[in-house]
Design an enzyme around this catalytic site. Structure first.
Site, short mmCIF file in Angstrom:
data_model
loop_
_atom_site.label_atom_id
_atom_site.label_comp_id
_atom_site.label_asym_id
_atom_site.label_seq_id
_atom_site.Cartn_x
_atom_site.Cartn_y
_atom_site.Cartn_z
N GLN A 11 -0.99 13.16 4.13
CA GLN A 11 0.19 13.96 4.45
C GLN A 11 -0.21 15.38 4.85
OE1 GLN A 11 3.19 13.32 1.54
NE2 GLN A 11 4.50 14.99 2.24
N SER A 90 -5.57 10.56 0.16
CA SER A 90 -4.26 10.40 -0.48
C SER A 90 -3.50 9.24 0.16
CB SER A 90 -3.48 11.71 -0.43
OG SER A 90 -2.31 11.63 -1.20
N LEU A 91 -2.43 9.51 0.90
CA LEU A 91 -1.70 8.46 1.59
C LEU A 91 -2.63 7.62 2.46
CD1 LEU A 91 -0.32 7.92 4.69
CD2 LEU A 91 0.75 6.96 2.66
N ARG A 115 6.59 5.03 -2.48
CA ARG A 115 5.71 6.11 -2.95
C ARG A 115 6.21 7.46 -2.48
NH1 ARG A 115 0.98 8.86 -1.06
NH2 ARG A 115 -0.66 9.14 -2.63
N HIS A 198 -0.37 15.30 -6.64
CA HIS A 198 -1.65 15.10 -7.33
C HIS A 198 -1.83 16.09 -8.49
CE1 HIS A 198 -2.78 12.07 -4.46
NE2 HIS A 198 -2.46 12.89 -3.48
N GLN A 250 -3.56 7.60 -8.98
CA GLN A 250 -3.90 8.49 -7.86
C GLN A 250 -2.79 9.49 -7.56
OE1 GLN A 250 -2.61 8.34 -4.29
NE2 GLN A 250 -4.43 7.89 -3.07
#
Length: 302
Positions: A11, A90-91, A115, A198, A250
């Site tokens: 992102q 991440s994503l 998510r 996060h 995560q």
């Protein structure tokens, strides 16, 4: 040439028109948009190709970025792309999982859509923040956070040497930012994001995602990839229960991109292909390689 790793951004990389060139040229790319639309009920071409405010909202950003990345990936495969490992930020880890055969596109699209919603709604607006710390060793940042005694703040992203992202409760982030400047950070910049991603504040979002993960068919990957949460290699010997466990963690845990790339370089990977909008990850890898005093790596873009 040694070994090839493909990389998927997270992102922040999104932009209007991403992967439109693949959509117009390749049926496999158009299929990604159609499948994502069927799964989510969203008009993916309008969301990604036309000017709108939703693309930068987390609940839409993640599914849009996943769709665009996979559209580019499948176009690359049709043109002969082969690789030995994958990594995502991440994503982007979800794109890596799909590319490596650990989950099918539709199941992953559903997960990614949820998510994004869970992360968007986990913390009320204005309660969380993120900041980029430039020019300070990660160990020093960890020390400052530890000695602060403040809860709900931590390192969100280990991107590369000299670039770390912190995340957490807005007042605590503001205080830590000043502390980091006082111990030598060149710059500490608050990021324009909608939540403290996060960080421990996203634990509830991770629990919601965990319930979805329990219902989804995830298998050990055909091609290995690196997990953000542990910076460990996920391969055909990794249990599906473990994969699901670290995916749920995560969301509120640190993304260890730098640590993963160091392992890739040490393992002989010398060709890095970034798939998706932008070249942020390529920049991170170059800085990591420079810190490791490694030359001769090859960088490509799809």
């Amino acid at each position: 040439m040694g070994k090839t790793v493909i990389m998927f951004p997270g992102q922040g990389a999104q932009k209007i028109g991403m992967s439109q060139e693949f959509y117009e040229k390749y049926k496999v790319s158009r299929d990604c948009f159609e499948k994502a639309e069927n799964v989510t009920g969203l008009d993916m071409t309008n969301l990604i190709f036309k000017e709108n405010e939703n693309l930068d909202k987390t609940e839409y950003t993640q599914i849009a970025l996943y769709t665009a990345e996979m559209a580019a990936f499948y176009a690359g495969v049709e043109e002969g792309l082969t690789f030995d490992c994958a990594i995502g930020l991440s994503l982007g880890e979800y794109s890596a999982m799909t590319a490596c055969g650990a989950i099918d596109f539709e199941d992953c699209a559903s997960l990614v859509r949820n998510r994004g919603i869970y992360m968007e709604t986990a913390v009320p607006d204005g309660h969380g923040a993120m900041a980029a710390v430039i020019g300070l060793d990660s160990g020093k940042i960890e020390e400052v956070i530890c000695h602060s005694g403040l809860d709900n703040v931590g390192i969100a992203n280990y991107n590369c040497p000299g670039q770390i992202v912190i995340s957490g409760e807005v007042e605590n982030i503001t205080k830590i930012m000043e502390d980091l400047k006082n111990v030598g950070a060149k710059r500490v910049l608050k990021l324009n994001v909608s939540g403290p991603f996060h960080s421990p504040m996203l634990a509830q979002a991770g629990e919601k995602l965990k319930k979805d993960l329990e219902k989804v068919n995830i298998t050990s990957p055909h091609i290995p990839y690196y997990a953000n949460y542990t910076a460990e290699l996920i391969d055909k010997n990794t249990s599906t229960e473990y994969i699901k466990s670290i995916l749920s963690k995560q969301v509120s845990g640190s993304v260890r991109f730098e640590q993963s790339v160091r392992k890739l370089i040490e393992s002989g990977f010398d060709r890095f292909i970034e798939i998706g909008p932008g070249d942020t990850l390529t920049g991170f890898v170059k800085r990591i390689a420079k810190d490791m005093k490694v030359e001769g790596l090859v960088y490509e873009k799809i």
